[in-house]
Design a protein around this motif. Sequence first.
Motif, PDB file in Angstrom:
ATOM      1  N   VAL A 209     -10.957  -9.629  -5.493  1.00  0.00           N
ATOM      2  CA  VAL A 209     -10.018 -10.680  -5.882  1.00  0.00           C
ATOM      3  C   VAL A 209     -10.427 -11.971  -5.182  1.00  0.00           C
ATOM      4  CG1 VAL A 209      -7.604 -11.417  -5.888  1.00  0.00           C
ATOM      5  CG2 VAL A 209      -8.180  -9.001  -6.173  1.00  0.00           C
ATOM      6  N   ILE A 210     -10.649 -13.008  -5.949  1.00  0.00           N
ATOM      7  CA  ILE A 210     -11.056 -14.310  -5.418  1.00  0.00           C
ATOM      8  C   ILE A 210     -10.028 -15.340  -5.836  1.00  0.00           C
ATOM      9  CG2 ILE A 210     -12.846 -16.090  -5.420  1.00  0.00           C
ATOM     10  CD1 ILE A 210     -14.830 -13.914  -6.188  1.00  0.00           C
ATOM     11  N   THR A 211      -9.589 -16.164  -4.909  1.00  0.00           N
ATOM     12  CA  THR A 211      -8.613 -17.206  -5.209  1.00  0.00           C
ATOM     13  C   THR A 211      -9.065 -18.525  -4.614  1.00  0.00           C
ATOM     14  OG1 THR A 211      -7.239 -17.066  -3.219  1.00  0.00           O
ATOM     15  CG2 THR A 211      -6.838 -15.415  -4.939  1.00  0.00           C
ATOM     16  N   ASP A 212      -8.395 -19.597  -5.024  1.00  0.00           N
ATOM     17  CA  ASP A 212      -8.734 -20.923  -4.513  1.00  0.00           C
ATOM     18  C   ASP A 212      -7.743 -21.395  -3.458  1.00  0.00           C
ATOM     19  OD1 ASP A 212      -6.560 -21.349  -6.110  1.00  0.00           O
ATOM     20  OD2 ASP A 212      -7.452 -22.932  -7.333  1.00  0.00           O
ATOM     21  N   SER A 213      -6.912 -20.479  -2.933  1.00  0.00           N
ATOM     22  CA  SER A 213      -6.016 -20.838  -1.836  1.00  0.00           C
ATOM     23  C   SER A 213      -5.582 -19.573  -1.108  1.00  0.00           C
ATOM     24  CB  SER A 213      -4.783 -21.594  -2.343  1.00  0.00           C
ATOM     25  OG  SER A 213      -3.852 -20.710  -2.934  1.00  0.00           O
ATOM     26  N   PRO A 214      -5.403 -19.627   0.194  1.00  0.00           N
ATOM     27  CA  PRO A 214      -4.943 -18.449   0.939  1.00  0.00           C
ATOM     28  C   PRO A 214      -3.614 -17.915   0.422  1.00  0.00           C
ATOM     29  CG  PRO A 214      -5.741 -20.150   2.431  1.00  0.00           C
ATOM     30  CD  PRO A 214      -5.672 -20.770   1.071  1.00  0.00           C
ATOM     31  N   LYS A 215      -2.717 -18.841   0.026  1.00  0.00           N
ATOM     32  CA  LYS A 215      -1.404 -18.427  -0.465  1.00  0.00           C
ATOM     33  C   LYS A 215      -1.530 -17.595  -1.737  1.00  0.00           C
ATOM     34  CE  LYS A 215       3.104 -18.441  -0.283  1.00  0.00           C
ATOM     35  NZ  LYS A 215       3.816 -17.739   0.816  1.00  0.00           N
ATOM     36  N   ALA A 216      -2.453 -17.977  -2.611  1.00  0.00           N
ATOM     37  CA  ALA A 216      -2.639 -17.229  -3.855  1.00  0.00           C
ATOM     38  C   ALA A 216      -3.146 -15.820  -3.573  1.00  0.00           C
ATOM     39  CB  ALA A 216      -3.605 -17.979  -4.768  1.00  0.00           C
ATOM     40  N   THR A 217      -4.005 -15.682  -2.562  1.00  0.00           N
ATOM     41  CA  THR A 217      -4.486 -14.346  -2.188  1.00  0.00           C
ATOM     42  C   THR A 217      -3.323 -13.478  -1.731  1.00  0.00           C
ATOM     43  OG1 THR A 217      -6.602 -15.298  -1.512  1.00  0.00           O
ATOM     44  CG2 THR A 217      -6.097 -13.081  -0.727  1.00  0.00           C
ATOM     45  N   GLU A 218      -2.458 -14.041  -0.934  1.00  0.00           N
ATOM     46  CA  GLU A 218      -1.303 -13.288  -0.467  1.00  0.00           C
ATOM     47  C   GLU A 218      -0.381 -12.922  -1.624  1.00  0.00           C
ATOM     48  OE1 GLU A 218       0.548 -15.560   2.596  1.00  0.00           O
ATOM     49  OE2 GLU A 218      -1.210 -15.530   3.916  1.00  0.00           O
ATOM     50  N   ARG A 219      -0.201 -13.829  -2.565  1.00  0.00           N
ATOM     51  CA  ARG A 219       0.641 -13.534  -3.725  1.00  0.00           C
ATOM     52  C   ARG A 219       0.063 -12.377  -4.537  1.00  0.00           C
ATOM     53  NH1 ARG A 219       1.853 -19.136  -6.762  1.00  0.00           N
ATOM     54  NH2 ARG A 219       3.018 -17.717  -8.139  1.00  0.00           N
ATOM     55  N   ALA A 220      -1.282 -12.344  -4.678  1.00  0.00           N
ATOM     56  CA  ALA A 220      -1.921 -11.261  -5.426  1.00  0.00           C
ATOM     57  C   ALA A 220      -1.777  -9.931  -4.696  1.00  0.00           C
ATOM     58  CB  ALA A 220      -3.394 -11.592  -5.657  1.00  0.00           C
ATOM     59  N   ILE A 221      -1.956  -9.946  -3.379  1.00  0.00           N
ATOM     60  CA  ILE A 221      -1.803  -8.711  -2.593  1.00  0.00           C
ATOM     61  C   ILE A 221      -0.363  -8.224  -2.653  1.00  0.00           C
ATOM     62  CG2 ILE A 221      -1.889  -7.772  -0.261  1.00  0.00           C
ATOM     63  CD1 ILE A 221      -4.290  -9.597   0.273  1.00  0.00           C
ATOM     64  N   ASP A 222       0.588  -9.138  -2.542  1.00  0.00           N
ATOM     65  CA  ASP A 222       2.001  -8.761  -2.654  1.00  0.00           C
ATOM     66  C   ASP A 222       2.297  -8.122  -4.012  1.00  0.00           C
ATOM     67  OD1 ASP A 222       2.562  -9.693  -0.115  1.00  0.00           O
ATOM     68  OD2 ASP A 222       3.280 -11.652  -0.795  1.00  0.00           O
ATOM     69  N   ALA A 223       1.775  -8.736  -5.061  1.00  0.00           N
ATOM     70  CA  ALA A 223       2.016  -8.215  -6.408  1.00  0.00           C
ATOM     71  C   ALA A 223       1.444  -6.810  -6.553  1.00  0.00           C
ATOM     72  CB  ALA A 223       1.400  -9.149  -7.447  1.00  0.00           C
ATOM     73  N   TYR A 224       0.277  -6.587  -5.979  1.00  0.00           N
ATOM     74  CA  TYR A 224      -0.391  -5.295  -6.067  1.00  0.00           C
ATOM     75  C   TYR A 224       0.363  -4.223  -5.289  1.00  0.00           C
ATOM     76  CZ  TYR A 224      -4.265  -1.925  -5.785  1.00  0.00           C
ATOM     77  OH  TYR A 224      -5.057  -0.798  -5.871  1.00  0.00           O
ATOM     78  N   LYS A 225       0.769  -4.549  -4.063  1.00  0.00           N
ATOM     79  CA  LYS A 225       1.425  -3.569  -3.201  1.00  0.00           C
ATOM     80  C   LYS A 225       2.889  -3.348  -3.566  1.00  0.00           C
ATOM     81  CE  LYS A 225      -1.356  -3.674   1.011  1.00  0.00           C
ATOM     82  NZ  LYS A 225      -1.380  -2.210   1.179  1.00  0.00           N
ATOM     83  N   ASN A 226       3.569  -4.414  -3.983  1.00  0.00           N
ATOM     84  CA  ASN A 226       5.002  -4.324  -4.252  1.00  0.00           C
ATOM     85  C   ASN A 226       5.329  -4.040  -5.705  1.00  0.00           C
ATOM     86  OD1 ASN A 226       5.242  -5.034  -1.548  1.00  0.00           O
ATOM     87  ND2 ASN A 226       5.583  -7.210  -1.988  1.00  0.00           N
ATOM     88  N   GLN A 227       4.294  -3.875  -6.519  1.00  0.00           N
ATOM     89  CA  GLN A 227       4.463  -3.625  -7.955  1.00  0.00           C
ATOM     90  C   GLN A 227       5.307  -4.713  -8.622  1.00  0.00           C
ATOM     91  OE1 GLN A 227       5.831   0.393  -8.582  1.00  0.00           O
ATOM     92  NE2 GLN A 227       3.917   1.290  -7.888  1.00  0.00           N
ATOM     93  N   THR A 228       4.947  -5.947  -8.313  1.00  0.00           N
ATOM     94  CA  THR A 228       5.583  -7.104  -8.963  1.00  0.00           C
ATOM     95  C   THR A 228       4.527  -7.867  -9.760  1.00  0.00           C
ATOM     96  OG1 THR A 228       5.219  -8.428  -6.952  1.00  0.00           O
ATOM     97  CG2 THR A 228       7.362  -7.336  -7.202  1.00  0.00           C
ATOM     98  N   SER A 229       3.582  -7.137 -10.291  1.00  0.00           N
ATOM     99  CA  SER A 229       2.456  -7.742 -11.002  1.00  0.00           C
ATOM    100  C   SER A 229       2.788  -7.980 -12.467  1.00  0.00           C
ATOM    101  CB  SER A 229       1.231  -6.836 -10.901  1.00  0.00           C
ATOM    102  OG  SER A 229       1.471  -5.635 -11.620  1.00  0.00           O
ATOM    103  N   LEU A 230       1.816  -8.517 -13.170  1.00  0.00           N
ATOM    104  CA  LEU A 230       1.953  -8.764 -14.602  1.00  0.00           C
ATOM    105  C   LEU A 230       2.258  -7.476 -15.353  1.00  0.00           C
ATOM    106  CD1 LEU A 230       1.713 -10.986 -16.741  1.00  0.00           C
ATOM    107  CD2 LEU A 230      -0.732 -10.501 -16.891  1.00  0.00           C
ATOM    108  N   ALA A 231       1.714  -6.372 -14.869  1.00  0.00           N
ATOM    109  CA  ALA A 231       1.921  -5.087 -15.541  1.00  0.00           C
ATOM    110  C   ALA A 231       3.386  -4.675 -15.568  1.00  0.00           C
ATOM    111  CB  ALA A 231       1.087  -4.004 -14.858  1.00  0.00           C
ATOM    112  N   THR A 232       4.192  -5.193 -14.634  1.00  0.00           N
ATOM    113  CA  THR A 232       5.611  -4.821 -14.567  1.00  0.00           C
ATOM    114  C   THR A 232       6.521  -5.907 -15.137  1.00  0.00           C
ATOM    115  OG1 THR A 232       5.876  -5.738 -12.332  1.00  0.00           O
ATOM    116  CG2 THR A 232       5.153  -3.444 -12.506  1.00  0.00           C
ATOM    117  N   THR A 233       5.929  -7.012 -15.614  1.00  0.00           N
ATOM    118  CA  THR A 233       6.727  -8.086 -16.202  1.00  0.00           C
ATOM    119  C   THR A 233       7.403  -7.601 -17.486  1.00  0.00           C
ATOM    120  OG1 THR A 233       5.272  -9.789 -15.298  1.00  0.00           O
ATOM    121  CG2 THR A 233       6.643 -10.415 -17.171  1.00  0.00           C
ATOM    122  N   GLY A 234       8.625  -8.063 -17.712  1.00  0.00           N
ATOM    123  CA  GLY A 234       9.406  -7.613 -18.858  1.00  0.00           C
ATOM    124  C   GLY A 234       8.676  -7.723 -20.179  1.00  0.00           C
TER     125      GLY A 234
END
Length: 582
Positions: A209-234
């Motif tokens: 996973v490559i991002t253009d900001s540290p915050k975006a990397t954290e958001r991606a990791i959170d989404a992956y670990k917390n299951q709040t990713s696109l795959a779980t979007t309504g």
Amino acid sequence: MAPPLVSVPMKKKKKPSLVLTLSAAGLLIGAGTLGYWLLGHRQISSGDLLVGANIIPGDALFAVSLTTDPQQWQKLRQFGTKETQAELDKNLVELRDRFLTNNGYDFQKDIAPWVGNDVTIAILAPATANKAVPKPVTTNEDAGSDQQSMVMVLPVKNPEIAKNILAQPKTLKQGKWIDRIYQGIAIKQSEGQAGENFSAALLDGRFLVITDSPKATERAIDAYKNQTSLATTGGFADNFPKIANDQPFSQFYINVPTAAKIAAASPNRPIPAQVLAQLQNNQGLAGTMTLEAEGIHFKGVSWLNPNSQRVLTVENNAGKMQSRLPAETLMMLSGGNLQRLWGDYVLTSQGNPLSPIAPEQLRGGIKSLTTLDLDKDLLSWMKGEFSLSVIPSSPKQGSPDNFRSGLVFMVQGSDRNSAEASIKQLDDVMRNQYQFQVQSAKVAGQPVVNWVSPYGTLTATHGWLDGNVAFLVVGAPITDKIVPKPNNTLASTIPFQQTVPTEPNPANGQFFLDVERTVKNFPLPTLISNQQTLLDATRSIGMTSAVSDSRSNLYDIFIALKKVSNTTPLPSPESNKSNSAR
């Protein structure tokens, strides 16, 4: 030729363009490997969801995955003309050389050994966009949550090689690499660069996973670990599989309500609050692009927000109008229920400055010109299938040459008595207000009514087909092509059959355009740059749509393209260098 990235207002001062963002991010894995991934190396994706959907944050504004199979890109290069091939090749070579060759990298040697099946690029909206309309950032400090950011997800087929590249990235021309840990995930991050700080992380050894900001990397990791990713979007997991394909060239997803909020913040074309509220009923738009033997095939799906009170009426009644039209028809647009289509249009377009025609203006115009009430006098009986078509005329002895084609409107009526009363009122208006001659006549033994202008030119003809299908012909006198029903119909032609998708079935609407014959015989307005070049490469366009269920619509689109007889390989990096040195 790949789906374009959506343009979203940048909030941070001196924010680099997305191309520069991708270029800089590429330094992390070989001075910009993305450019070649857009050209390069792919196997089949085994899942039904967008690659990386379990990593991309659920509030992502836009995501697109692209094939990296060189055979598919070579197949794409075979479509079109020499001109379109040259334009495509120019862009591909520029990407390859900019992101790989100019930085000393070779795809087969440095990238192919570890990169996986697909690459996905996602644009994350500002975090504030999910709470309210985003406001301009007022500082130049790390505004991680107040600016859009980018996430690239790269499946890894050889974790060991990927780990080594991540552990030993290329030396930066400016700044340095630092290591940090977030939620147990090791992150490699640039520091001291002008403009952006880039980050990369390897998740479970399967995704880089490559991002253009540290915050975006954290958001991606959170989404992956917390299951709040696109795959779980309504609605995403329910609808994206409807357009899945074993060998997609590209797939994309657009978050409609978030995109609307971003657009609402634009000072150039702000969206009214009423329209913004309407758009919140929609959730997603997704599509899959595949390459077939004779052209490009798109499958699309759109769905409503699961919390929306709005529901769709599952009514798919289109599919008969093409059998009422002659084989030489140039264009046909059909739908299943004109009254319902108008109601949906009013619901989504009223007060929207981006709508092609404001509903209230159309109502007022018809009332002013004809004295008829659009809803009560006309649409009230237009509850069946309808079509709008263009049919070329055949030169005849003594016929006027004012028009080269006729515009034909057909609609299946639900109440013929009401229809005839409205049509009679329209005849009276044409006779009394515009001084047209309203003449009864017969075509092939069937009664019709002609409107003849004061100058004696046949201007329009109306009548009935099969008892309950009303028709109106404007322009060239081509009524004899639809009355009686033609033996050689549009539905029986090879171009129609090979262009208009047979799925979904049953359908709620269809579209067909014979681009070759239309361009050859009629001048078209210029809508986009390089329009003529693109039209010259296209044979025909077809679409079939349907209401899938009370929450979603399906679309199938096929673009039949010409082919280049002899395709040549892309110039090699070595030959490109030698040519530029001369």
